[in-house]
Enzyme design. Sequence first.
Site, PDB file in Angstrom:
ATOM      1  N   HIS A 120       0.834  -1.196   0.000  1.00 42.25           N
ATOM      2  CA  HIS A 120       0.000   0.000   0.000  1.00 42.25           C
ATOM      3  C   HIS A 120       0.874   1.253   0.000  1.00 42.25           C
ATOM      4  CE1 HIS A 120      -2.473   3.111   2.040  1.00 42.25           C
ATOM      5  NE2 HIS A 120      -3.443   2.588   1.311  1.00 42.25           N
ATOM      6  N   VAL A 164       1.447   3.752   1.855  1.00 38.93           N
ATOM      7  CA  VAL A 164       2.206   4.230   3.007  1.00 38.93           C
ATOM      8  C   VAL A 164       2.971   3.123   3.722  1.00 38.93           C
ATOM      9  CG1 VAL A 164       0.668   6.185   3.358  1.00 38.93           C
ATOM     10  CG2 VAL A 164       0.227   4.061   4.593  1.00 38.93           C
ATOM     11  N   LYS A 165       3.041   1.945   3.111  1.00 35.42           N
ATOM     12  CA  LYS A 165       3.808   0.865   3.717  1.00 35.42           C
ATOM     13  C   LYS A 165       5.309   1.061   3.463  1.00 35.42           C
ATOM     14  CE  LYS A 165       0.496  -1.671   5.542  1.00 35.42           C
ATOM     15  NZ  LYS A 165      -0.726  -0.984   5.149  1.00 35.42           N
ATOM     16  N   ASN A 166       6.127   0.216   4.082  1.00 37.50           N
ATOM     17  CA  ASN A 166       7.577   0.343   3.947  1.00 37.50           C
ATOM     18  C   ASN A 166       8.060   0.112   2.527  1.00 37.50           C
ATOM     19  OD1 ASN A 166       6.938   0.002   6.753  1.00 37.50           O
ATOM     20  ND2 ASN A 166       9.099  -0.393   7.154  1.00 37.50           N
ATOM     21  N   LEU A 167       7.343  -0.708   1.756  1.00 33.04           N
ATOM     22  CA  LEU A 167       7.648  -0.928   0.340  1.00 33.04           C
ATOM     23  C   LEU A 167       6.462  -0.411  -0.466  1.00 33.04           C
ATOM     24  CD1 LEU A 167       9.626  -2.124  -1.733  1.00 33.04           C
ATOM     25  CD2 LEU A 167       8.475  -4.317  -1.473  1.00 33.04           C
TER      26      LEU A 167
END
Length: 367
Positions: free
Chosen positions: A178, A180-183
């Site tokens: 998604h 705003v996730k880390n990836l």
Amino acid sequence: MRIPLFRPSISEAAIQNAAEVLRSGWLGLGPRTREFEQKFAAYVGAPHCVGLNSCTSAIHLALHVLDLPKGSEVITTPLTFVSTNHAILYEGLTPVFADIDRETGNLMVSDVAAKISDRTRALIVVHYGGYPADIDELYSLARERGIAVIEDCAHACGATYKQRRVGSHGDFHAFSFHAVKNLPMGDGGALTVRSSDHDARLRRLRWLGIDKDTYRRTTRSSYDWDYDVPEVGFKYHMNDIEAAIGLAQLDLIDRENRRRADIASAYRGALSDVSGVTLTTQSTDRTSSFHLFPVLVENREAFIAKLKDAGIGVGVHYRRNDEYPMYRKSNLPGAEWFSSHVVSLPMHMCLTDDDVGCVTSTIASGW
């Protein structure tokens, strides 16, 4: 907000990769998706990776391929985004909520053991905020009882447990990409799996149960229109735009997770002695990906109002899921305390050291 809770960070290489796909004439499930799957599987240390459109789809498909009888019980956490537990309902299964450890936000092994019944068929383990749960203990418990384990790794991309990356310990690991996730890939997800049989079936299921996807039927000298549909599937596949972004972002994730760890260290150092603030615990045998930085605070509404007035975005992760009407309320004192005290502080790659100092000084001044 002057300092937002989340903000996506997309590299120039990722933008260029996406532009190349947009110019290529092939935007859907295709060669970049396959390239990403191979690269991500190698990164986490899993034999297989199936690219999907969300982590929700990944959890759903993991439950689906288990072929559990309707009504079977799945032990899960109440402290997660609702999609984790909605996936249980999609399959006509019964969620059973175990309590959490109020020091970490992760499942409490002893309460998982207490909730196992003769109807329990699966366990969903969420790595809350990116901090790995007690993987060895939970897998040992599940093996003793013949229970399947699905890891919800939405927050934990790049995290490690006993020097192995999250995503490599068991049979099913669901990831989120998604915005705003880390990836961050805009959206998307993946399921890493150990079994080649599961991998083959999941590739059909993500494309409506069709045995040959469109790209494979197009790479010959002429379009091959013929295919079989051996079972009902879903439209859950990743596309090549997302995959192209992910290929570039994957090159940066370890460096960016180290920056997140530096931000977390600064928060911990500045807030460890602040009255009314409790920090979650950290063990030396695992490393968090620090998708979230949760703090547990007294007088939460006043705390949130103070930061909001200072232009600092915060969040609450999460309201306990068993309070929603589609679930059965349970006696979960740990979850009750945690969910009524937790606040997530800003955590993203656009934070400067000055931003972190602003957050901590605002909190230290009281609320």
